[in-house]
Design a protein around this motif. Structure first.
Motif, PDB file in Angstrom:
ATOM      1  N   CYS A  18     -11.374  22.863  21.937  1.00  0.00           N
ATOM      2  CA  CYS A  18     -11.326  21.407  21.907  1.00  0.00           C
ATOM      3  C   CYS A  18     -10.942  20.804  23.263  1.00  0.00           C
ATOM      4  O   CYS A  18     -10.435  21.489  24.131  1.00  0.00           O
ATOM      5  N   ARG A  19     -11.179  19.488  23.397  1.00  0.00           N
ATOM      6  CA  ARG A  19     -10.603  18.731  24.504  1.00  0.00           C
ATOM      7  C   ARG A  19      -9.089  18.675  24.271  1.00  0.00           C
ATOM      8  O   ARG A  19      -8.645  18.484  23.140  1.00  0.00           O
ATOM      9  N   GLU A  21      -5.512  16.824  25.116  1.00  0.00           N
ATOM     10  CA  GLU A  21      -4.779  15.690  25.698  1.00  0.00           C
ATOM     11  C   GLU A  21      -3.306  15.967  25.470  1.00  0.00           C
ATOM     12  O   GLU A  21      -2.825  15.917  24.338  1.00  0.00           O
ATOM     13  N   LEU A  33      -9.220   7.868  21.662  1.00  0.00           N
ATOM     14  CA  LEU A  33      -9.726   9.215  21.360  1.00  0.00           C
ATOM     15  C   LEU A  33     -10.588   9.194  20.097  1.00  0.00           C
ATOM     16  O   LEU A  33     -11.581   9.919  19.988  1.00  0.00           O
ATOM     17  N   ILE A 180     -10.739  17.133  19.429  1.00  0.00           N
ATOM     18  CA  ILE A 180      -9.661  16.792  20.361  1.00  0.00           C
ATOM     19  C   ILE A 180      -8.340  17.290  19.785  1.00  0.00           C
ATOM     20  O   ILE A 180      -8.068  17.094  18.594  1.00  0.00           O
TER      21      ILE A 180
END
Ligand code: NAD
Length: 389
Positions: A18-19, A21, A33, A180
């Protein structure tokens, strides 16, 4: 990407996860997001504990401030059941197309994956998990872990209890691997010390078992080494002072890296025994792992000298006078488990002696055990259980 091996370079094929953050206060970015997933509505999956701890409300406030429409399903139970996932999916289907926001520990993240998948497959129920791997896509998922332990934000499956068939099912699909992972350590500041210990030990075991796994490769080893460094350093500090944001942050990122590692390498016998112990006694996942961790490492040591040296070096231990790095690693693990007061004899966890053969059988049969550096037989696992009883 290749790695040198006796038979020539070993090919590897690794999907990016995943991304990520990461950072204190990052929760404020949630509305943006969600928009990045292509949705302007959110279905929030969480549990009563998160609501009571005051973690949910600021998240909803951020959604309201951004004018996002949302609905909340907060009924996820620890070690969630198929019925639990079906109830959440019914609510999510009524709400309609949205991004699924999973706010919680591994139980919530796992349930949210099932809920998301069932929305994309309106006729299915969670008990159909085995057939859903090839099914239609689920809704996109934003995972916000509030424990630093499972690493469930790195993969697309959830471990769910099928209460009718009395078995654990893996519900998952590539589409429900979180898009995310929002890692905000401020969300973990209120996690009580015993839960910090149990979930943190889970992360440490992920790092150790990943390093020693038969499925280890240079990429998983890189993740696992850094995970062991961060978790072994931060866990005792976060346990001592839950308000220590630096420790909470290091523990959270370390646990995430451990999740990345295990998703690539697989695990081993500590998890095999842990799953069986939890199935028979309901012991929380991390406590079940801690009950047998050092003893499984002793068992594995003859076949895991290199990986355990890597564990010891990752923990920044001084070179042992006798050169026995594996022993030094085991002693250091014992010290950490003691510092966070997480190790319990099996007899205090609801196990009686008569259960041990069935727990041993479950551990030997568990798929995670196939990656253990030594293949244990029933008698050897029973010995470990008797020693830790
Ligand atoms: N999918 C995977 O890769 C994976 C890996 C390992 C474990 N798991 C699963 O994860 C589950 C265990 O997850 P867990 O150990 O994170 O525990 P959990 O999600 O069951 O949470 C335990 C308790 O902590 C509370 N809590 C969570 N965050 C909190 C916070 N910040 N403040 C206050 N209270 C908080 C919850 O309300 C809950 O009551 C098990 O079902 C296990 O099978 C999944």
């Amino acid at each position: 990407m290749t790695s040198p091996g006796p038979g020539g370079p070993t090919p590897l094929s690794i999907d990016p996860t995943c991304r990520i953050e990461f950072g204190p206060g990052r929760i404020g970015q949630l509305p943006a997001l969600i928009a990045a997933t292509g949705h302007d509505r959110a279905f929030v999956v969480t549990d009563h504990g998160l609501r009571a701890a005051g973690v949910l409300e600021p998240v909803l406030k951020a959604l309201r401030a951004a004018g996002l429409e949302y609905a909340v399903y907060d009924e996820v139970a620890p070690n969630p059941s198929t019925a639990n996932v079906d109830a959440g999916a019914a609510r999510a289907r009524t709400f309609g197309t949205a991004a699924v926001v999973a706010l919680g520990g591994g139980s919530v993240l796992d349930a949210a994956k099932g809920i998301s998948l069932l929305v994309g497959n309106p006729k299915a129920t969670a008990a159909d998990a085995d057939e859903l791997w090839e099914a239609a896509d689920g809704l996109p998922l934003v995972a916000i872990p509030t424990t630093s332990g499972t690493g469930a934000e790195t993969n697309g499956f959830g471990v769910i209890e099928d209460t009718t068939a009395c078995r654990k099912v893996y519900i998952g699909h590539p589409s429900v691997k979180p898009r995310i992972a929002l890692l905000d350590p401020e969300l973990t500041l209120g996690l009580p010390a015993p839960a910090t210990a149990a979930t943190g030990i889970d992360a440490l075991v992920h790092g150790i078992e990943s390093l020693a796994s038969r499925g280890a490769n240079p990429v998983s080893t890189a993740y696992a080494t850094q995970a062991v460094t961060m978790v072994s350093h931060a866990l005792p500090a976060a346990y001592r002072d839950g308000a220590d944001l630096d420790a909470r942050a290091e523990l959270m990122l370390g646990a995430h890296l451990a999740g990345q590692a295990l998703s690539l390498s697989g695990l081993g016998l500590v998890h095999g025994i842990g799953h069986a112990l939890t199935a028979h006694t309901g012991t929380p996942h991390g406590v079940a792992l801690a009950a047998v961790l050092e003893e499984v490492m002793e068992f594995n040591a003859p076949a895991a000298q290199g990986p355990y040296e890597q564990v010891a070096r990752a923990m920044r231990l001084a070179p042992p006078a006798d050169g026995d790095w594996a022993r030094a690693a085991i002693e250091a693990v014992r010290e950490i488990a003691g510092a966070v007061d997480v190790k319990r004899p099996l007899r205090t966890l609801g196990a009686d002696r008569g259960m041990l053969p069935a727990i041993a059988a479950g551990a030997v049969a568990d798929a995670v055990t196939t990656n253990n550096p030594l293949s244990p037989d029933h008698t050897q696992v029973l010995d470990i259980l008797t020693t830790t009883y």
